[in-house]
Scaffold this motif. Structure first.
Motif, PDB file in Angstrom:
ATOM      1  N   PRO A   1      39.185-122.420 -79.784  1.00  0.00           N
ATOM      2  CA  PRO A   1      38.108-121.669 -80.457  1.00  0.00           C
ATOM      3  C   PRO A   1      38.158-120.164 -80.212  1.00  0.00           C
ATOM      4  O   PRO A   1      37.720-119.381 -81.050  1.00  0.00           O
ATOM      5  N   ASP A   2      38.694-119.734 -79.046  1.00  0.00           N
ATOM      6  CA  ASP A   2      38.762-118.306 -78.747  1.00  0.00           C
ATOM      7  C   ASP A   2      39.979-117.634 -79.348  1.00  0.00           C
ATOM      8  O   ASP A   2      40.249-116.458 -79.072  1.00  0.00           O
TER       9      ASP A   2
ATOM     10  N   THR B   1      43.204-118.457 -78.874  1.00  0.00           N
ATOM     11  CA  THR B   1      44.425-118.585 -78.070  1.00  0.00           C
ATOM     12  C   THR B   1      45.051-119.951 -78.305  1.00  0.00           C
ATOM     13  O   THR B   1      44.464-120.824 -78.937  1.00  0.00           O
TER      14      THR B   1
END
Length: 940
Positions: free
Chosen positions: A569-570, A572
């Protein structure tokens, strides 16, 4: 007369009574009526033997049985038979046998005077006798009946013998009393025993019985001797057939096959001329081996004068004489006469599919062909035909080998040969090049190729290699992997054949090998895509759990290792799974799944950032330094030692969902362009599966949200509907109190019905939402199903009245069980309402009872429009309808809710219907909670 001679001589004495006399060699003389009057009959009892004489006969027969059973040689048996009876039983005797050609030959003879024995043989040779004659010994041989002439009249016999040297010799030998008995065994007359005495009246009926018993025993011994001789001949023929089989197995050419056949037939048959001819495609003959035949005789077969190929039959031709041959083939009479008299045989060389040639045999004298000899020669011919077929196959193989050699010159193939005699393995330059060796022809010890096999393939290939060293000839085809000198792995396809030496043992194996690494790689890529599709199809709801299986498939088919990263979700990358062919490295990769110490030059990061394929066909050390940002990660990379790396993005709807990375290490081959295409296809399938899983979860969330909304909306709608129903009731009471019924009252009733309908629809929506959320609760209690049914029928009286349906009830007095009364009432009302709706104008029957399994049942039957067969399977689905909504209305939820309630109670609803014949709904419920089946999960 002669024992093998012709007809008896009839004499007419002065009394005019005719009679027959016997020459010395004849087995019997036919009696005439006059003989009985001319020869005095001895008085009764004159020839009866004393008890001592009887004992002597028994002793004689016992000794005869011992002597005859002591040998299985036919000449010995016949000689001993003749010696038994002279001089004990007769003055002289002759034993004659029937030959296969129906001739009678004298095989044994003896006389009281040994100097006269040649005369007995000479009479038989000068007086030939046919076995099928009508008089004399011929009659005995033909009928099997013994003959007795106690007294031969001297004057009549001498008168008949006047001028006949044979009869005169017979009388001189002694022919005053004669007995001829047949030798019969297994219902067949084998010959005859002729007993002569120089004393008139020497033989009587008792002597005849004794002679018959002696002949019976002699016939058994003779038959046993013949059977033994036939068995020995069959054994000799079998041994010769085995020798021929062994010799033909070593013959690889037509000339060698013909040489073996001609030699064996020459020795076994006694023929003076033997020819082996091959049948050409044009139907003409070609000589392979000729012994004794002149050139002009063979020309009639190989070059027929009319140019027409001879008609070859499958059946053999056996001709016992020249005349018989000419009678069957008059067109070749001139050629046959030039070859001289004697027997002929023409045996076709019949193989598995067609005639391969002819075997010609000739003898200088006429002869008879016994069945055993025919079968033996035909078996030899059949084996020769099979050997000729093998020789043709060998020739075709040599031609194919030459074509193969020409193909190897232009193709990516190599040849090899194993010389097992010298222990050498010969490889050409092309094969050495495929193995990573210098491209020159080489000779190495046998077994060098086995040392280069892949460890996983060596056991099976080595077993096949040793098996083909034992079997000859044998064709083989194998596929296996080899490890090149540089460590690379290649797939090879080998075809070859084993060859045997003169002793039948394999001496050589030869063949060719082709590099099929590209084909095998393509097959592995295809298998990977198919297997990955199956794995992903089974986990539509959670593809991430299927990713380890996909990674394992990748390393089993095309790569050494596989890594799968998904977008977090971030933004990465997070490592979700990894796999390696080596178990030790596989464990290290799983231990490092949570690590994030990948360098900026890592192929997976570059691929994720750019959304493009990152392919490194050769990974150098400098690139390895930029891949890692920690010593631990660099140590892991060094242990894995990748030689090529391929990272492919997982993209869907313009978004990068993750990256799949493949890498190889020695000794596995490096990745190539075809692997990039395969990896892109695999990434596409993974992306579609991930996107479908996300959409599936979104759809599930939307359904749950919908159900929650319906639940809330239904609850919220219930409050104003309840108030509206109350207001309608108050208005109705006010109108009744004011006494002003009329148009307003009718409209009020209509409004009340619509409100009740709306309430039912809201209740259905509320039930559907509860079922979808799994919140349908049941309150079980003791319920009387009969009373519940009557209450539901009573409440729907107005409905049935408006539908013009007469109601028929057939209910027991009571029927109790553990059920939810409110929910069960809802089901009954739904079934009854449907019966009134779709069976309008027709009777409706309601029945109830208990079946043998103690299940309660309620049956609601109407005689309305019925249901189509194709609508029955979906009748209980959500929003499903079997009729037009325009004519009958409704949301299609009633039966769905009813089925869910009944199944929650552990029961079921069955329906039976035909179009135009109404429908029957049967509700079945277990009467207690223990018997209730668990409800199925709610449908989403």
């Amino acid at each position: 007369m002669s024992a093998s001679g012709g007809e008896a001589v009839a004499l007419k004495p002065a009394s005019a009574a005719s009679m027959e006399v016997v020459s010395p060699g004849a087995p019997a003389v036919t009696r005439a009526a006059a003989v009985e009057t001319a020869v005095p009959v001895p008085p009764p009892g004159a020839r009866e033997a004393s008890s001592s004489a009887e004992e002597g006969r028994f002793a004689f027969l016992a000794r005869a049985g011992e002597v005859l059973a002591s040998s299985l040689d036919e000449p010995t048996v016949l000689r001993e038979l003749a010696e038994l009876v002279v001089p004990v039983f007769a003055d002289w005797c002759a034993v004659d046998v029937v030959t296969p050609s129906n001739q009678v030959e004298r095989r044994a003879a003896t006389h009281r005077d040994p100097s006269l024995v040649p005369t007995v043989y000479a009479i038989g040779e000068r007086w030939a006798l046919q076995e099928n004659g009508s008089q004399g010994m011929a009659h005995v041989l033909r009928t099997g009946e013994a003959r007795l002439i106690p007294d031969v009249p001297e004057q009549a016999f001498l008168a008949a013998a006047r001028g006949n040297a044979a009869l005169e010799e017979t009388w001189r030998l002694g022919c005053r009393s004669v007995m001829v008995v047949p030798l019969v065994a297994r219902g067949r007359v084998l010959g005859s025993l002729s007993l002569m005495s120089g004393t008139a009246g020497r033989f009587g009926e008792q002597d005849l019985e004794l002679a018959r018993e002696l002949a019976r025993r002699a016939a058994l011994s003779l038959d046993n001797a013949r059977l033994y001789g036939e068995a020995r001949q069959a054994q000799a023929r079998t041994a010769r057939l085995q020798a021929v089989t062994a010799a033909l197995s070593r013959a690889a050419t037509e000339d060698a096959v013909a040489q073996v056949l001609a030699r064996e037939v020459w020795e076994a048959s006694g023929a003076t001329r033997v020819a082996v001819l091959a049948l050409e495609e044009d139907g003409l003959m070609r000589p392979l081996r000729v012994l004794g035949y002149p050139e002009d005789a063979l020309a009639s077969f190989t070059r027929p004068p009319d140019g027409v190929a001879p008609n070859i039959r499958r059946e053999a031709g056996w001709f016992g004489s020249l005349e018989e041959l000419i009678a069957h083939h008059p067109e070749g009479a001139e050629v046959a006469r030039r070859q001289g008299p004697g027997a002929r045989a023409v045996v076709p060389l019949w193989g598995e599919t067609r005639v391969r040639g002819l075997l010609l045999l000739a003898w200088p004298e006429p002869r008879v062909f016994p069945a055993a000899e025919r079968a033996f020669l035909e078996a030899l011919a059949h084996q020769c035909a099979q050997a000729l077929e093998r020789a043709a196959l060998y020739e075709a193989l040599r031609e194919r080998t030459e074509r193969l050699r020409q193909a190897l010159v232009t193709g990516d193939m190599g040849t090899w040969r194993l010389d097992l005699v010298r222990g050498k393995e010969l490889r050409d330059a092309a094969l050495n090049h495929m193995l990573g060796l210098p491209a020159v022809d080489s000779a190495v010890p046998v077994g060098d190729m086995l040392e280069r096999l892949h460890p996983e393939d060596r056991p099976s290939v080595e077993a096949e290699f040793h098996r083909y060293q034992r079997e000859s000839p044998g064709f083989f085809e194998l596929e296996f992997r080899v490890i090149r000198r540089d460590g690379g792995v290649r797939w090879l396809h080998s075809v070859g054949q084993s060859f045997g030496g003169p002793d039948g043992k394999v001496t050589e194996l030869t063949g060719a090998m082709a590099d099929i690494t590209r084909r095998k790689a393509a097959e592995e890529r295809l298998q990977l895509l198919l297997a990955a599709s199956r794995v992903l199809a089974l986990r539509l709801d959670d593809v991430e759990e299927a990713l380890p299986a996909v990674a394992r498939l990748v390393v089993d088919h095309v790569a050494t290792g596989c890594l799968v990263d998904l977008a977090a979700p971030d933004g990465t990358l997070r490592r979700v799974t990894a796999a390696h062919r080596v178990a030790e490295h596989d464990a290290r990769l799983h231990a490092a799944l949570g690590g994030t110490d990948r360098g900026p030059a890592h192929p997976a990061l570059q691929c994720f950032r750019t959304g493009e394929v990152c392919f490194l066909s050769r990974l150098d050390f400098k690139r390895c330094d930029a891949v890692s940002t920690s010593a631990e990660h660099r140590a892991l990379v060094d242990r894995l030692a990748p030689t090529s790396v391929l990272s492919v993005p997982l993209r869907a709807r313009g978004r990068t969902l993750g990256v799949i990375t493949l890498f190889t290490a020695e000794p596995q081959r490096a990745l190539e362009a075809a692997d990039v295409t395969m990896a892109e296809e695999l990434a596409l399938r993974l992306s579609v599966a991930l996107e479908n899983a996300r959409l599936f979860h979104d759809a599930q969330a939307a359904v749950r949200l919908r159900d929650e909304f319906l639940s809330v909306a239904s609850h919220e709608l219930k409050t104003p509907l309840t108030s509206l129903i109350l207001q309608h009731n108050l208005i109705g009471r006010a109108l009744e109190t004011a006494g002003t019924p009329g148009l307003v009252t009718g409209r009020l009733n209509t409004a009340q019905r619509q409100v009740l309908r709306l309430t039912a629809l809201v209740d259905n929506l509320l039930d559907v939402s509860r079922l979808s959320l799994g919140k349908l609760s049941l309150e079980r209690a003791e319920v009387d199903l009969v009373q519940l049914t009557r209450d539901a029928v009573e409440r729907l009286e107005d409905v049935f009245a408006q539908a013009r349906c007469t109601l028929e009830l057939e209910l027991p007095r009571t029927l109790t069980g553990q059920w939810d009364a409110l929910r069960l009432d809802q089901v009954l009302v739904n079934l009854l309402s449907n019966a009134a709706k779709y069976g309008a104008g027709h009777p409706v029957s309601v029945r109830a009872g208990v079946d043998a399994r103690d299940e309660a049942w309620v049956e609601v039957r109407d005689e309305g429009i019925g249901i189509e067969a194709d609508a029955l399977p979906r009748l209980f689905g959500r929003f499903e309808r079997a009729v037009s909504e325009r004519h009958y209305g409704g949301m299609g939820l009633g039966l769905y809710i009813s089925r869910q309630i009944v199944e929650a109670l552990g029961g079921r609803i069955d329906v039976d219907s035909q179009p135009g014949q109404g429908a029957t709904f049967t509700l079945r419920l277990p009467r207690n909670t223990a018997e209730a089946r668990p409800p199925p999960p709610p449908e989403m």
